[in-house]
Each structure stands twice: as structure tokens, then as C-alpha cells.
Motif scaffolding. Structure first.
Motif, short mmCIF file in Angstrom:
data_model
loop_
_atom_site.label_atom_id
_atom_site.label_comp_id
_atom_site.label_asym_id
_atom_site.label_seq_id
_atom_site.Cartn_x
_atom_site.Cartn_y
_atom_site.Cartn_z
N ALA A 25 31.67 52.51 -102.00
CA ALA A 25 30.48 52.20 -101.21
C ALA A 25 30.69 50.95 -100.35
O ALA A 25 30.21 50.88 -99.21
CB ALA A 25 29.27 52.02 -102.12
N THR A 26 31.39 49.95 -100.88
CA THR A 26 31.67 48.72 -100.12
C THR A 26 32.91 48.86 -99.25
O THR A 26 33.19 48.01 -98.41
CB THR A 26 31.89 47.53 -101.07
N LEU A 27 33.68 49.93 -99.48
CA LEU A 27 34.99 50.17 -98.87
C LEU A 27 36.06 49.18 -99.36
O LEU A 27 37.13 49.09 -98.78
CB LEU A 27 34.93 50.19 -97.34
N VAL A 28 35.76 48.45 -100.44
CA VAL A 28 36.79 47.64 -101.09
C VAL A 28 37.92 48.56 -101.55
O VAL A 28 39.10 48.21 -101.47
CB VAL A 28 36.20 46.86 -102.27
N ASN A 29 37.55 49.75 -102.02
CA ASN A 29 38.56 50.70 -102.46
C ASN A 29 39.53 51.02 -101.34
O ASN A 29 40.74 51.15 -101.56
CB ASN A 29 37.88 51.98 -102.96
N LYS A 30 39.02 51.13 -100.11
CA LYS A 30 39.89 51.43 -98.98
C LYS A 30 40.77 50.23 -98.66
O LYS A 30 41.94 50.39 -98.28
CB LYS A 30 39.05 51.81 -97.77
N GLY A 31 40.23 49.04 -98.82
CA GLY A 31 41.05 47.85 -98.62
C GLY A 31 42.18 47.78 -99.63
O GLY A 31 43.33 47.45 -99.29
N LEU A 32 41.88 48.10 -100.88
CA LEU A 32 42.92 48.14 -101.91
C LEU A 32 43.98 49.17 -101.57
O LEU A 32 45.18 48.96 -101.79
CB LEU A 32 42.30 48.45 -103.27
N GLU A 33 43.54 50.30 -101.01
CA GLU A 33 44.50 51.35 -100.66
C GLU A 33 45.40 50.95 -99.50
O GLU A 33 46.56 51.38 -99.43
CB GLU A 33 43.75 52.64 -100.33
N PHE A 66 24.03 43.86 -102.60
CA PHE A 66 25.17 44.67 -102.20
C PHE A 66 26.11 43.90 -101.27
O PHE A 66 27.33 43.85 -101.50
CB PHE A 66 24.68 45.95 -101.52
N ASN A 67 25.56 43.29 -100.22
CA ASN A 67 26.41 42.54 -99.29
C ASN A 67 27.05 41.33 -99.95
O ASN A 67 28.08 40.83 -99.49
CB ASN A 67 25.60 42.09 -98.07
N GLY A 68 26.45 40.86 -101.03
CA GLY A 68 27.00 39.70 -101.72
C GLY A 68 28.30 39.98 -102.43
O GLY A 68 29.04 39.04 -102.76
N ILE A 69 28.61 41.26 -102.66
CA ILE A 69 29.87 41.59 -103.36
C ILE A 69 31.06 41.08 -102.56
O ILE A 69 31.85 40.25 -103.02
CB ILE A 69 29.99 43.11 -103.60
N VAL A 70 31.21 41.57 -101.33
CA VAL A 70 32.38 41.19 -100.53
C VAL A 70 32.28 39.75 -100.07
O VAL A 70 33.29 39.04 -100.00
CB VAL A 70 32.53 42.14 -99.31
N ASP A 71 31.06 39.26 -99.79
CA ASP A 71 30.91 37.86 -99.38
C ASP A 71 31.40 36.92 -100.48
O ASP A 71 32.09 35.92 -100.21
CB ASP A 71 29.44 37.55 -99.06
N THR A 72 31.07 37.23 -101.71
CA THR A 72 31.48 36.38 -102.83
C THR A 72 32.98 36.48 -103.07
O THR A 72 33.66 35.48 -103.36
CB THR A 72 30.71 36.78 -104.10
N VAL A 73 33.53 37.69 -102.96
CA VAL A 73 34.97 37.86 -103.11
C VAL A 73 35.71 37.05 -102.04
O VAL A 73 36.71 36.39 -102.33
CB VAL A 73 35.35 39.36 -103.02
N ALA A 74 35.22 37.09 -100.81
CA ALA A 74 35.86 36.34 -99.73
C ALA A 74 35.84 34.85 -100.00
O ALA A 74 36.82 34.14 -99.73
CB ALA A 74 35.15 36.64 -98.40
N GLN A 75 34.73 34.36 -100.56
CA GLN A 75 34.66 32.93 -100.88
C GLN A 75 35.66 32.57 -101.98
O GLN A 75 36.32 31.52 -101.91
CB GLN A 75 33.23 32.57 -101.32
N ALA A 76 35.78 33.43 -102.98
CA ALA A 76 36.75 33.16 -104.06
C ALA A 76 38.17 33.15 -103.52
O ALA A 76 38.99 32.29 -103.89
CB ALA A 76 36.60 34.21 -105.16
#
Length: 417
Positions: free
Chosen positions: A236-244, A366-376
Motif C-alpha cells: 500500500a505504501t509501495l515500500v515493497n516496490k522500493g525493496l524490490e 499512513f503517510n507517517g510510515i515513510v516519513d518516519t522511516v526517512a527520518q530514521a
């Protein structure tokens, strides 16, 4: 790697039959999950081709694991949760009756022990970076590795590349299985670009603003695939596609700038390879994971009727759309993380897992998932790279990322850490 890739379809890693009957001896890691249960189905429908010698699972579905062990007649079963060992042994005794029950091993290293067991092929269907140690164990033992656990390659890329023989890994992700098959149409030097397709998930077409209020229930409603909760949210976040994208770079040694993502809602074209002469080869099949699973288990042979083929007698329309990088910044972030290398992918993956858990628990939007990952990722700074990277470095980076992600989630929720 300059001459060969980890998943080189032109190199057929030797796989010997276990006996004169032609069986391929298989170990299934993560057997009670989505990939594992479908792999069991493939094996049960092909008893003359495959024989499962061992299973491993986390331990949360003891009855299912006992059923699988009995159906397959395995002699070794592993669970990561030591508390699940006694209930599992009891369930196995009930299933096997007067017959000898399988040996049970338990603990955090149990899956790695099973991965090194005597067999021909290990299917790693574990979800998450805990699959890294079993991946390394299987490769060190010289097993053919059917890899569905993308996280182990992503977080431990240099470690995997250091020990994997060319062609020892057969990818099981539908996208990477598609690339693997399409690359049979030419040499690696003839590849211009890899095109990884994405369904777009349940929120295709929505703006970032429209994504702000989506709920876990909406995010878990994937339009095409039936998967576990973490992978479904990653889709849903397309994080999976980034991992791929990172995985494709590591598997095929293709630079990030030559790996594209295109949205294909119907999920019939699983990925494509464009060659230097302008020709593009695509792998097409209905969305059914049994096909790439069967190819991973049976390589270099295909398994007849592993999954239904595409019905060309029915009219259909296929769409290909550009990725909306503003609404879904995860792919660009993954490219950045992959370029950094070292421990950065481990931070990306571990922080994401924590943020997905927080979203499912209602503690993060929902948007906080990738935003938080980017900050980490940004706070992690310069990762340790190259030959200096060790498994300890990866585990340390993951531990830091998980702790920092939890802190950031609390801060975003207005809780003082």
C-alpha cells in the motif's frame, strides 16, 4: 560483481536428485505463512517430483504446522518460539499416532539449523530480516536457495554476495522471478534496463493529501494479492516496490538508474527486461504465487500445471501508468538507501517494520510510515560499507532503527520519550 550475478538465469547451479527416483529434497522455511502454505500445495500436487525433509515456522500456528508435517512426512520440524515446542510435540504425536513423530528443535537459531540440513533446495519463505541468518546458513551449506525472503538480501546484501555462488539463488518474488525468466532472452551485457511492475496497491491514483486519513482496514484490502499484513501494508505504501528495486540491483548487478518502476494495476505482467536493441521481454501470468514458487523449487526445470495460465480467448485491457513519486515517496527513498549501501538498507527495513506495526496499532498515520522511516535513515548517517560489514553490524543497525522508530512514533503521537 562484474561478470556474473547472484541470480544468473544462464548459470544452472547443479542440483542432484536425492535418489534414483528423481525426487528433489526440499526444506521449507516459514511453512505456515503465505509463501510456505502455497509451497506445500505445490509439493503435495507433485509427489513424484518433490519431497520435503524439514519445515520451520515461527510457532504461532502449531496445529497447521503439525498438519503439514504429517501430510508431508517430514522428519524434522523447527519453531522459533521455544514456548511452542511442547504444544507442537503434542500435536505431532496426535497426528503420527504409533508412527515415529518428527524431531522438533526450537529457538532463534532453529531455522538456520534447518536451512543447513541435508537437502537439494531451501525455500526461504520467512517474512522479515530474521530470514538473513537462515539465508546465509543455506548458502554456506551449498544448497540451492529459492529466495522469497527479500529482506535478508536487502539488509545483508554484501554478506550474501560474499558467499553465494553465481546462480545459486533463484528468486521467488513474482517480480524477480519475471526478471529472471525474461533475462533468458539475452546476455546481461545486452540488458538496457529492468522494468519492475507495481499493482499500485489499494490507493492507486490518490494524492498525498487523500492518503492522510486512510485506515489500516483500507490499507489491508489489496486489490490483487492475498498476503500477510506487513507485506500488504508495504504494498500500500509501495515500500515493497522500493525493496524490490534494491533486490533487483543486488540480484542482477544492474545500476539503480537502469531499474524503473511502472504501475500495472492488473498484475498480469510481472516485470520486464528491455534489451539494447530496443526489444522488451515481459513475463505474463495470472497473479498466482504458485508459479514462481514452483519455478524456484524445480529450477532448472519447470513444473507442469504449477498454476493456471492466462486465458487469451477473453478480451482484456492492460494499463501501464507512471509512478506518482509525490504520493508514494518510498521508491525514491529506497533508491537513495540502496545507493548508500552498508547498514542503510537494514535501517530502512527495520524502521519500516516498526512503523507498519505502529500504523496497524493506530499509533501512526499512513503517510507517517515513510516519513518516519526517512527520518530514521537520515539520522543514521554514514553507514558502514564494503568488506567491513558484518552480521553484527546489521543486527546493531536494526536494533538502533527499531528503537529510534519507536521513539519517533511516540513523539509524533505527542508522547514525551
Amino acid at each position: 560483481m562484474t561478470e556474473t550475478s547472484l541470480a544468473n538465469p544462464h548459470l544452472r547451479f547443479p542440483v542432484a536428485a536425492a535418489d534414483g527416483g528423481g525426487h528433489r529434497d526440499i526444506v521449507i522455511l516459514g511453512s505456515t505463512g503465505s509463501i510456505g502454505t502455497q509451497a506445500v500445495d505445490v509439493v503435495l500436487r507433485n509427489p513424484d517430483r518433490f519431497r520435503v525433509v524439514a519445515l520451520s515456522a515461527a510457532g504461532g500456528r502449531v496445529q497447521l504446522l503439525a498438519d503439514q508435517a504429517h501430510q508431508l512426512g517430514v522428519r524434522l520440524v523447527a519453531v522459533a518460539d521455544e514456548a511452542a515446542a511442547a504444544p507442537l510435540e503434542e500435536a505431532l504425536r496426535e497426528r503420527f499416532g504409533t508412527e515415529p513423530a518428527p524431531e522438533v528443535i526450537a529457538g532463534p537459531d532453529a531455522a538456520s539449523a534447518v536451512a543447513a540440513a541435508e537437502c537439494d533446495t531451501v525455500l526461504n519463505g520467512i517474512t522479515g530480516s530474521i530470514g538473513l541468518a537462515p539465508t546465509l546458513a543455506a548458502l554456506r551449506a551449498g544448497r540451492m536457495l529459492a529466495l522469497a525472503n527479500k529482506e535478508s538480501l536487502i539488509v545483508g546484501g554484501p554478506l550474501v554476495r560474499a558467499i553465494a555462488k553465481p546462480g545459486q539463488i533463484v528468486p521467488v518474488d513474482s517480480e524477480h522471478s519475471a526478471l529472471f525468466q525474461a533475462m533468458l532472452g539475452g546476455t546481461r551485457g545486452e540488458v538496457r534496463k529492468l522494468v519492475v511492475t507495481a499493482s499500485g496497491g489499494p490507493f492507486r491514483g490518490r494524492t498525498r493529501e487523500e492518503l492522510a486519513q486512510v485506515t489500516p482496514e483500507q490499507a489491508l484490502a489489496h486489490p490483487t494479492w492475498a498476503m500477510g499484513p506487513v507485506i500488504t501494508i508495504n504494498s500500500a505504501t509501495l515500500v515493497n516496490k522500493g525493496l524490490e528495486v534494491i533486490e533487483a540491483h543486488l540480484l542482477y548487478d544492474i545500476p539503480f538508474e537502469r531499474i524503473e518502476v511502472v504501475v500495472h494495476p492488473q498484475s498480469y505482467v510481472h516485470s520486464m527486461v528491455e534489451f539494447t536493441d530496443g526489444s522488451t521481454l515481459a513475463q505474463v501470468s495470472p497473479p498466482d504465487m504458485r508459479m514462481p514458487i514452483a519455478l524456484g523449487l524445480g529450477w532448472p526445470d519447470r513444473v507442469p500445471d504449477a498454476a493456471p495460465g492466462f486465458d487469451w480467448t477473453k478480451a482484456s485491457t492492460w494499463e501501464f501508468l507512471p509512478l506518482d513519486g509525490e504520493a508514494f515517496p518510498s521508491v525514491a527513498l529506497a533508491r537513495h538507501v540502496g545507493s548508500l549501501g552498508g547498514t542503510a538498507p537494514a535501517v530502512f527495513n527495520a524502521a519500516n517494520e516498526e512503523c507498519v506495526d505502529a500504523f496497524l496499532g493506530g499509533r501512526l498515520p499512513f503517510n507517517g510510515i515513510v516519513d518516519t522511516v526517512a527520518q530514521a535513515v537520515e539520522e543514521h548517517g554514514t553507514p558502514r560499507t564494503g568488506n567491513q560489514l558484518t552480521l553484527g553490524d546489521v543486527l546493531e543497525a536494526e536494533a538502533w532503527a527499531r528503537a529510534r522508530a519507536r521513539e519517533l512514533v511516540k513523539t509524533k503521537a505527542g508522547v514525551t520519550v
